[in-house]
Design a protein around this motif. Sequence first.
Motif, mmCIF file in Angstrom:
data_model
loop_
_atom_site.group_PDB
_atom_site.id
_atom_site.type_symbol
_atom_site.label_atom_id
_atom_site.label_comp_id
_atom_site.label_asym_id
_atom_site.label_seq_id
_atom_site.Cartn_x
_atom_site.Cartn_y
_atom_site.Cartn_z
ATOM 1 N N SER A 2 69.600 20.960 -9.766
ATOM 2 C CA SER A 2 69.611 21.253 -8.328
ATOM 3 C C SER A 2 70.355 22.558 -8.045
ATOM 4 O O SER A 2 70.026 23.274 -7.112
ATOM 5 C CB SER A 2 70.182 20.090 -7.528
ATOM 6 N N PRO A 28 68.129 13.455 -5.439
ATOM 7 C CA PRO A 28 69.166 14.488 -5.469
ATOM 8 C C PRO A 28 68.654 15.849 -5.931
ATOM 9 O O PRO A 28 69.208 16.880 -5.564
ATOM 10 C CB PRO A 28 70.184 13.932 -6.469
ATOM 11 N N LEU A 29 67.600 15.845 -6.721
ATOM 12 C CA LEU A 29 67.103 17.102 -7.251
ATOM 13 C C LEU A 29 66.643 18.030 -6.130
ATOM 14 O O LEU A 29 66.763 19.240 -6.214
ATOM 15 C CB LEU A 29 65.942 16.794 -8.200
ATOM 16 N N PHE A 30 66.105 17.436 -5.066
ATOM 17 C CA PHE A 30 65.544 18.261 -3.994
ATOM 18 C C PHE A 30 66.443 18.285 -2.762
ATOM 19 O O PHE A 30 66.032 18.682 -1.690
ATOM 20 C CB PHE A 30 64.158 17.743 -3.613
ATOM 21 N N ARG A 77 68.833 20.098 -1.889
ATOM 22 C CA ARG A 77 69.190 21.378 -1.279
ATOM 23 C C ARG A 77 67.975 22.219 -0.938
ATOM 24 O O ARG A 77 68.102 23.394 -0.653
ATOM 25 C CB ARG A 77 70.088 22.158 -2.240
ATOM 26 N N VAL A 78 66.797 21.636 -1.020
ATOM 27 C CA VAL A 78 65.603 22.406 -0.665
ATOM 28 C C VAL A 78 65.522 22.504 0.846
ATOM 29 O O VAL A 78 65.434 21.493 1.526
ATOM 30 C CB VAL A 78 64.331 21.734 -1.206
ATOM 31 N N MET A 136 60.476 25.884 -5.400
ATOM 32 C CA MET A 136 61.209 25.308 -6.522
ATOM 33 C C MET A 136 61.009 26.213 -7.732
ATOM 34 O O MET A 136 59.996 26.897 -7.834
ATOM 35 C CB MET A 136 60.656 23.909 -6.844
ATOM 36 N N VAL A 149 70.969 16.470 -13.378
ATOM 37 C CA VAL A 149 70.570 16.666 -11.981
ATOM 38 C C VAL A 149 71.404 17.755 -11.326
ATOM 39 O O VAL A 149 70.905 18.579 -10.573
ATOM 40 C CB VAL A 149 70.691 15.333 -11.202
ATOM 41 N N LYS A 168 60.128 8.318 2.283
ATOM 42 C CA LYS A 168 60.729 8.087 0.964
ATOM 43 C C LYS A 168 61.680 9.247 0.700
ATOM 44 O O LYS A 168 61.303 10.406 0.886
ATOM 45 C CB LYS A 168 59.649 8.097 -0.116
ATOM 46 N N PRO A 169 62.880 8.961 0.259
ATOM 47 C CA PRO A 169 63.785 10.063 -0.045
ATOM 48 C C PRO A 169 63.295 10.829 -1.267
ATOM 49 O O PRO A 169 62.642 10.271 -2.130
ATOM 50 C CB PRO A 169 65.112 9.354 -0.341
ATOM 51 N N LEU A 170 63.621 12.106 -1.315
ATOM 52 C CA LEU A 170 63.149 12.916 -2.435
ATOM 53 C C LEU A 170 64.120 12.916 -3.605
ATOM 54 O O LEU A 170 63.811 13.418 -4.655
ATOM 55 C CB LEU A 170 62.928 14.352 -1.966
#
Lengths: 184, 736
Positions: free
Chosen positions: A172, B686-688, B690-691, A60, A168, B682-684
Amino acid sequence: MTNLVKAEPASVKHALVKQKVREEESQYLTFLLDKEMFAIGILSIKEIIEYGQVTTVPMMPNFVRGVINLRGQVVPVIDLQARFGRPSSVVGKRSCVVIIEIQLSAEQEQHVIGVIVDSVSEVLAIPPAQIERAPQFGAKIRPDFISGMGKVDDKFVIILNVDKVLSVDELSALTERVDEERHD
Amino acid sequence: MNMEQAFQTFLAESSELLQDMEDKLLGFDSCDDCAESVNSIFRAVHTIKGSAGLFGLDEIVAFTHVVESVLDDVRSGSFVLDEQLINLLLQCKDYIGKMVDSIDGEAVLMAPEDLTVQAVLEQALGVYLNTEHSTAATALVGIDDADTYQSVSVIESDSAMANENWHISVYFGTDVLRNGMDPLSFIRYLATLGSIVHIETVTDALPGIEDMDAESCYLGYEINFHSSASKSQIEEVFEFVREDCQLKILPPYAKVSEFIDVIDTIQNDELRLGEILVRCGTLTQRELDNLLEMQHAVKEGGTHRLIGEIVVEDGLASSEVVTAALHKQAQGKKAKEKQAQTVRVDAEKLDHLINLIGELVIAGAGVESEAHLTGIGNLMESAQTMTRLVEEVRESALNLRMVQIGETFNRFFRVVRDVSKELGKDIDLHIDGADTELDKTVIEKISDPLMHLVRNSIDHGIESPALRAQRNKPATGNVKLNAYHESGTIVIEVSDDGGGLNREKILQKAIANGLVSAEAELSVQDINKLIFEAGFSTAEAISNISGRGVGMDVVRRNIEALRGTVEIDSEYTVGTTIRIRLPLTLAIIDGFMMKVGDAFYVVPLDIVEECIELNTNHNVGHDGRSYINLRGEVLPFIRLGDYFSKTGGSAKRENIVVIKYGSLKAGFVVDELMGEFQTVIKPLGPLFERVPGISGSTILGSGEVALILDASSLIHLVMQRDGKAISAAAKQSALH
């Protein structure tokens, strides 16, 4: 039965609610980031918690500190300093995580995001008349991050536009770019 | 009552009632209690009409009224519910559903083309109503003879007799107006069920003008009401104010002179059949109404009802006898339908509860470890007991989300019926394992893929009647849905006794499409799986049911999104079985936890093959070479620490976790193995989203967050990166 409902003085009630909202809107939580004072409108703030137990998420960008467990909910934590393009915050004794709720649009659900601040100061009422427009340059922060400059005791407090700072979509997109850069 | 809430209830109730109506219509051919089926269809339409009336949705009231009238005639036996009428009623059901969906504010906004549909339906229904008029006339003639004696047969035969009036006495509570109800609308609505012969307003409760509160209701009404509606129907009129009013409904069939006496006595001693039953606690009011309703429909039942009511009205029989009789019937009914008692709960509330319990588990773990530190025996014991109980609470809370798959399966009766008719095939749907339970979210997401599979089976699977005859198969094709549990997963099967997959044709087509190379050697399973490829279809003609080659691809992707797998068993000309294997719940997986540096990572346990120590024998350093000799096999590995740029924590003994995912096999080098771990996913957020390489997170007993690794995407990523690095290096050396 509809006539009965109509009889209620809805307009009066509505005006009262509006007034209350405006009062709350002009309240701000002020906090310090590297000795500089910032403010965030109190309505978007959910709570303030002590800094601790942040799990870093690999790959990240540096402004994403990681995630914390907020009573069973996994919440990302953003380093505001790094987000402004400055050196990352150093975690100290008075460091806090301010939990913020943001809603991007009416249809989308609310997102909860935490931001690291060096210390939380107080809740201030800044009337709209005391808020100046953001300077075009000179604040060393992207102008669209600033929603206004509040005058408090002859000093300026930068009022942040939370929706922009913590967008967001933008965050992202940035995380994706970091990922590409790493692998190219 | 909050109107918005009431409206939501109306929407939810309508869709349930319509579903029930559809089920009953489809099952009508094979019902054991046809009268009851007709009654419940009627009830569904009637309740929707009633509720719609309360919200002033006149369009729905008008249309449902026509449907209701036709059904009422079916109920009274004017004509039978035949195939044609069932089809028509199914269309009406769809249309009512459409109307309810198009409610916008206070009006129903229908598209013009829908209105034409409505006109067609109403016309078709009208045909039935017109024939009924003549039969009604004959019924009237019949009644003249029966009029002279008050016998059972009179009551059964018809409702058109002038002296057969209901008496309704309703006294509204003082808070009715404050709760947003207008007594007048109920009376107005009552008038749609029949005609109000006489209405008397009782104003005895009105206080003097100085004591009167303008927002209170002091009025009561005595209504002489002529209608063919049943008691439960009349009672439903007042459903929304039932708690807020005193309601007495006296059935017809008393002589007018006696009638008034009866009202008086009943009002005085409050002895109503329903009340006796409710007081005994054996039945609820609703069950009782259903029983009365059922009895009314069944011919012999008519006498029961009469006896039951008259007996109580006259105050002759002891209440126990009646209660016992009704109780017995109720039990028989219960056993037959096995209707589960359910409570409707907001899904959000349930999720909230499960979240809270998750926190409770974590907090409990904290308490227990603290208790151990104190060394106090009693405290430790108590903490342990609590932890055990909390675990049990968690188990049962997760169980709350489990739903039987039967309801989803039942929806396919309609699909099979409609589609097979359209294609001119005769197909029976068989359902097994309808009581198999699985997570509600899984059920919601599986119904679309199932729909595709069933349609596919009907269209491509089952052959045309001519071909079936040629193959010596019975003319009626069979499609079967089956669900069962198997070692921690749920298996859903869609099978048919149709043509099966023609593997040669599939392979040819795949080669022609370039999906596989001509030389490739594929196993039977691999060839079968080709039908799940995007854009693949062997159908020569595209029908509007299937054949575009899109559906199966969607099926596979939907199932994979649920972490499930698909298998196909098929024999050419014999049949096909498609087996979907899904995890029981999306919320919890069996995980394997490992530690890298100070961070914890979890992988699904079922992809872990083995764990081995990475010792000096393997002779690997950080020199870039990253594979080991695993019992003669080459095993590439990924150093998670390096990959995730984790610093520090260089453990003395590193371990390799051997992962096998499909055809991929690789090792993850980690610092420490933590062992199995029940992982609540647990969902991460929207921020993550695309990780790559991370699929979610979980919360550990200590309150820390651990990340769940997506092994396959991680391995693919490393493969890509290595490929790029090698080609870059090759370019560099070529330049020099």
